[in-house]
Motif scaffolding. Sequence first.
Motif, PDB file in Angstrom:
ATOM      1  N   GLN A  30       5.175  40.217 -28.747  1.00  0.00           N
ATOM      2  CA  GLN A  30       3.269  41.886 -28.565  1.00  0.00           C
ATOM      3  C   GLN A  30       3.076  41.985 -27.347  1.00  0.00           C
ATOM      4  O   GLN A  30       1.797  42.413 -27.450  1.00  0.00           O
ATOM      5  CB  GLN A  30       2.196  41.505 -29.640  1.00  0.00           C
ATOM      6  CG  GLN A  30       2.856  40.654 -31.317  1.00  0.00           C
ATOM      7  CD  GLN A  30       1.414  40.208 -31.874  1.00  0.00           C
ATOM      8  OE1 GLN A  30       0.708  41.303 -32.238  1.00  0.00           O
ATOM      9  NE2 GLN A  30       1.906  38.993 -32.200  1.00  0.00           N
TER      10      GLN A  30
ATOM     11  N   ASP B 142       1.674  51.866 -24.396  1.00  0.00           N
ATOM     12  CA  ASP B 142       0.850  52.082 -25.858  1.00  0.00           C
ATOM     13  C   ASP B 142      -0.490  52.958 -26.144  1.00  0.00           C
ATOM     14  O   ASP B 142      -0.645  53.079 -24.878  1.00  0.00           O
ATOM     15  CB  ASP B 142       1.062  50.561 -25.571  1.00  0.00           C
ATOM     16  CG  ASP B 142       1.563  49.848 -26.335  1.00  0.00           C
ATOM     17  OD1 ASP B 142       2.653  49.878 -26.535  1.00  0.00           O
ATOM     18  OD2 ASP B 142       1.332  48.634 -25.771  1.00  0.00           O
TER      19      ASP B 142
ATOM     20  N   GLN C 148      -2.155  51.587 -30.903  1.00  0.00           N
ATOM     21  CA  GLN C 148      -0.894  50.144 -30.630  1.00  0.00           C
ATOM     22  C   GLN C 148      -1.767  48.966 -29.918  1.00  0.00           C
ATOM     23  O   GLN C 148      -1.531  47.897 -30.335  1.00  0.00           O
ATOM     24  CB  GLN C 148      -0.160  50.788 -29.684  1.00  0.00           C
ATOM     25  CG  GLN C 148       1.088  51.886 -30.406  1.00  0.00           C
ATOM     26  CD  GLN C 148       2.217  52.171 -29.758  1.00  0.00           C
ATOM     27  OE1 GLN C 148       2.269  52.453 -28.559  1.00  0.00           O
ATOM     28  NE2 GLN C 148       3.228  52.111 -30.313  1.00  0.00           N
TER      29      GLN C 148
ATOM     30  N   LYS D  94      -2.114  45.357 -31.577  1.00  0.00           N
ATOM     31  CA  LYS D  94      -1.357  44.448 -31.045  1.00  0.00           C
ATOM     32  C   LYS D  94      -2.992  43.082 -30.848  1.00  0.00           C
ATOM     33  O   LYS D  94      -2.827  42.158 -30.663  1.00  0.00           O
ATOM     34  CB  LYS D  94      -1.328  44.197 -29.631  1.00  0.00           C
ATOM     35  CG  LYS D  94       0.338  45.447 -29.475  1.00  0.00           C
ATOM     36  CD  LYS D  94       0.566  45.259 -28.526  1.00  0.00           C
ATOM     37  CE  LYS D  94       2.742  45.911 -29.295  1.00  0.00           C
ATOM     38  NZ  LYS D  94       2.876  46.513 -27.323  1.00  0.00           N
TER      39      LYS D  94
END
Length: 216
Positions: free
Chosen positions: A69, A75, A79, A83
Amino acid sequence: MVAIIIDDMGYSLRLGRQFLQMQARLNFSFLPDAPYAKELALQAQARGDGILVHLPMEPKGKTWRLEPQTLMATDSPEQIRKKVFSMLAAIPFAVGADNHMGSLFSENARNMRIVIETLKARGIYFVDSVTTPGSQGLAVAQQLRLPSARRHLFLDNDREVGAICRQLRQLAALALRQGQAIGIGHPHQAMLDAFAQCGDEALQPVELVRVSSLVH
């Protein structure tokens, strides 16, 4: 006051248990996807240790093995939030977080702001591991008024017992000069041996505390 964080916890059950059995008051930061992270975190919670989530962030070097992760510089905000929430859920006993690697990701203030906002929503403090001089973690956390601190010394860049003992003494000396200091080490045999051989002597002048006592 000195706080020592043992990062990268959760991959070795044997070493993890040995660190948890130490008499010294330590803080442990668990990689959320490591196979023994939750089991060892439960044991740390039962001991009353300080527990952190070790948030993996993208480094500049391309040869490092990345965690599943890992927060990537490319990102999207959604996202990143997803995470971070997932990693916090993996270690539900954690009261803090620090970054694993991240020399690329942590230099991006926009990305770090999303991380810090997500931690703040969960009441989780942040320690900037400062894996790059350009890290924005501490500055953003302070802007957003999240309890935070920074790493002052890595204890085991040189994984040799004598070198680690010198770093422990330097950490204590730094705390005596400025009132407090945070050191970061990792779960390996040389670190265990250093604590056994010189830990009591090196850290005798200072008080070992939870990281939560040093964030502000």
